[in-house]
Design a protein around this motif. Structure first.
Motif, short mmCIF file in Angstrom:
data_model
loop_
_atom_site.label_atom_id
_atom_site.label_comp_id
_atom_site.label_asym_id
_atom_site.label_seq_id
_atom_site.Cartn_x
_atom_site.Cartn_y
_atom_site.Cartn_z
N GLU A 114 -57.23 39.98 29.15
CA GLU A 114 -58.63 39.64 28.95
C GLU A 114 -58.76 38.13 29.03
OE1 GLU A 114 -60.92 41.92 26.01
OE2 GLU A 114 -59.02 42.85 25.43
N SER A 115 -59.65 37.66 29.92
CA SER A 115 -59.72 36.22 30.19
C SER A 115 -61.10 35.67 29.84
CB SER A 115 -59.41 35.94 31.66
OG SER A 115 -60.32 36.61 32.51
N PRO A 116 -61.17 34.39 29.47
CA PRO A 116 -62.44 33.77 29.10
C PRO A 116 -63.27 33.35 30.30
CG PRO A 116 -60.68 32.16 28.92
CD PRO A 116 -60.03 33.46 29.31
N ILE A 117 -64.49 32.92 30.04
CA ILE A 117 -65.39 32.41 31.07
C ILE A 117 -65.02 30.96 31.39
CG2 ILE A 117 -67.79 31.80 31.60
CD1 ILE A 117 -68.65 34.14 29.86
N SER A 118 -65.10 30.58 32.67
CA SER A 118 -64.84 29.21 33.10
C SER A 118 -66.15 28.52 33.47
CB SER A 118 -63.90 29.18 34.31
OG SER A 118 -62.64 29.75 34.00
N GLU A 119 -66.19 27.22 33.26
CA GLU A 119 -67.36 26.44 33.62
C GLU A 119 -67.20 25.88 35.04
OE1 GLU A 119 -70.12 26.05 31.85
OE2 GLU A 119 -69.31 27.31 30.23
N LEU A 120 -68.31 25.79 35.77
CA LEU A 120 -68.31 25.17 37.09
C LEU A 120 -68.49 23.67 36.90
CD1 LEU A 120 -68.35 25.18 40.17
CD2 LEU A 120 -70.80 25.75 40.06
N ARG A 121 -67.43 22.90 37.14
CA ARG A 121 -67.47 21.46 36.92
C ARG A 121 -68.41 20.77 37.90
NH1 ARG A 121 -61.48 19.15 36.13
NH2 ARG A 121 -62.41 17.70 37.62
#
Length: 472
Positions: free
Chosen positions: A381-388
């Motif tokens: 289960e992986s977290p959400i990433s932000e678009l830099r």
């Protein structure tokens, strides 16, 4: 278990013969376009599906091509793994940056393996690149040998230009993304411990959504993934002679359970990411579908909007967890009552729901304690990433050159990619494939997988522009 020792390919003498004839070109192409097309043809020809052990051959071929382009042998690294009893490999290639640079490296991901394809089922040989009617056909032309081809050809192009990036750039190609992901896990760990990247970009998801009339709608950026989990459902029975049938039959009992899985619908999930995705994409999608997207973003309880979105295979997975039967195994003889029947049920679980809750929901839907559940997956289960902002800016420049102004919209992937294993180790990942496709052209994992010919060529500058911008 994977071996951590890296093996460097040094010799070009063992170059593999390329038996596939070069395709005819519909128009004059640049030297780079022709090189990429030839590379694509050769990469497609390797049957890198589970059970055929051709990933190491593809690794050797790619290594030779990169070494011939001027990459030092010490920067071309392969590693061996045992993936469910089968040998596979990963490939990591370092493009050295300026020696005094303090900028953290960029890592770009792709996978070399494919879901298998039976030539007898296809209209064309799946392991021979074929052009027909404005499309290129072959297993992996989108998932993910286009990513492999595009990145390798970009590395070769930049190297031949004599370009030196401001920071190191790494290619990280896995060898069993479609099966055990043993190579993926090991490579993610190696990257975390030895590279400590500032940016991780994935070529295996995202991309430019086209309308049915080929109008570009939006650049979809994968910022999150659903959890992949496979359950084996088993029913056992004493069996007996087929001439003495009984009401209790393992096959019938399992069939009843699978029909209940088919008819069960998981609750709608509406996260801020999902709602913002539909809100922005709905501005560009015409007709009833676009209206449903906008309405769901405004009111995620709207039943009419939910029904419209769930009726579309491209968006049903965005609304919540899905589970679907994919394989069957039952009986032991044609003249005997079945002693066991098994089914594989693959689930794509919405972030935050969890595997245990999903299993419990299926058990309640089936309502038969005789159906045994076995989890057949190492769940991640992986977290959400932000678009830099810097990645968004570089991506916008690539899109501007190709399509003009196109909306850039983060979204959650219904499927799963290598990116999940990098995210779980604390490395944010966004997927920004250069593929431009209509929903009706999505044939990955299915028959007659295809890509628009002009999408292939049009995307060849994609990574070139992005990498030059981020490491220029």
């Amino acid at each position: 278990m994977p071996r951590s020792r890296f093996r460097t390919f040094i010799s070009l003498a063992a170059a593999l013969p390329l038996a596939v004839a070069a395709p005819a070109f519909a128009q004059d192409r640049t030297e780079h376009e022709q090189m990429a097309r030839d590379l694509y043809r050769d990469v497609i020809a390797f049957r890198t599906a589970k059970g055929h052990t051709q990933v190491p051959e593809l690794v050797s071929y790619l290594s030779q091509r990169l070494e011939a382009a001027g990459f030092a042998p010490g920067n071309i690294m392969a590693t061996d793994y045992d993936s469910d009893g089968e040998r596979t490999q990963g490939l990591i290639v370092r493009y050295p940056g300026k020696s005094r640079s303090k900028a953290r490296p960029i890592v770009v991901l792709a996978h070399m393996d494919v879901v298998d394809a039976r030539p007898e089922d296809w209209e064309r040989n799946p392991f021979e690149l074929t052009e027909d009617g404005g499309y290129l056909y072959g297993r992996g032309v989108t998932d993910n040998k286009y990513g492999v081809t595009n990145l390798v050809s970009t590395f070769i192009r930049l190297r031949q230009e004599g370009w030196t990036p401001s920071r190191d750039i790494y290619l990280a190609f896995s060898g069993d993304e479609e099966s055990g992901m043993v190579s993926t896990r090991a490579q993610a760990k190696w990257v975390a411990e030895n590279v400590e990247p500032g940016i991780v970009l994935n070529s295996d998801a995202g991309g430019i959504a086209l309308a049915s009339d080929f109008t570009p709608l939006a650049m979809r950026v994968q910022a999150a993934e659903k959890t992949f989990a496979t359950f084996i459902l088993t029913v056992t029975n004493p069996g007996g002679h087929s001439s003495r049938p009984r009401k209790d039959n393992a096959i019938y009992e399992l069939a009843d359970a699978l029909l209940k899985v088919r008819d069960y619908t998981f609750p709608v999930q509406a996260t801020p990411l999902t709602r913002s995705y539909f809100r922005e994409l709905g501005k560009t999608v015409p007709g009833e579908l676009g209206a449903a997207m906008r309405q769901f973003a405004e009111d995620p309880t709207d039943e009419e909007a939910i029904a419209t979105l769930r009726a579309d295979p491209a968006y049903v997975g965005t609304l919540g967890t899905t589970c679907i039967a994919t394989m069957l195994d039952a009986g032991h003889a044609e003249n005997a009552l079945p002693q066991s029947a098994k089914a594989t049920v693959n689930c794509r679980i919405f972030p935050g729901v969890g595997v245990e809750a999903t299993e419990e929901a299926l058990k309640q839907a089936i309502a038969n304690d005789a159906v045994q559940f076995t989890l057949d997956t190492d769940v991640t289960e992986s977290p959400i990433s932000e678009l830099r902002p810097d990645v968004r800016s570089a991506l916008a420049k690539s899109l501007k050159k190709r399509f003009g102004n196109v909306a850039i919209i983060p979204y959650m992937e219904s499927g799963g990619t290598d990116g999940m294993h990098y995210r779980t180790l604390g490395m944010p990942v966004v997927a920004i494939s250069g593929v431009a496709a209509r929903p009706e052209d999505q044939y990955a994992h299915g028959l007659n997988e295809r890509i628009l010919t002009e999408s292939f060529y049009g995307g060849l500058d994609h990574w070139y522009v992005i990498l030059k911008d981020l490491a220029g």
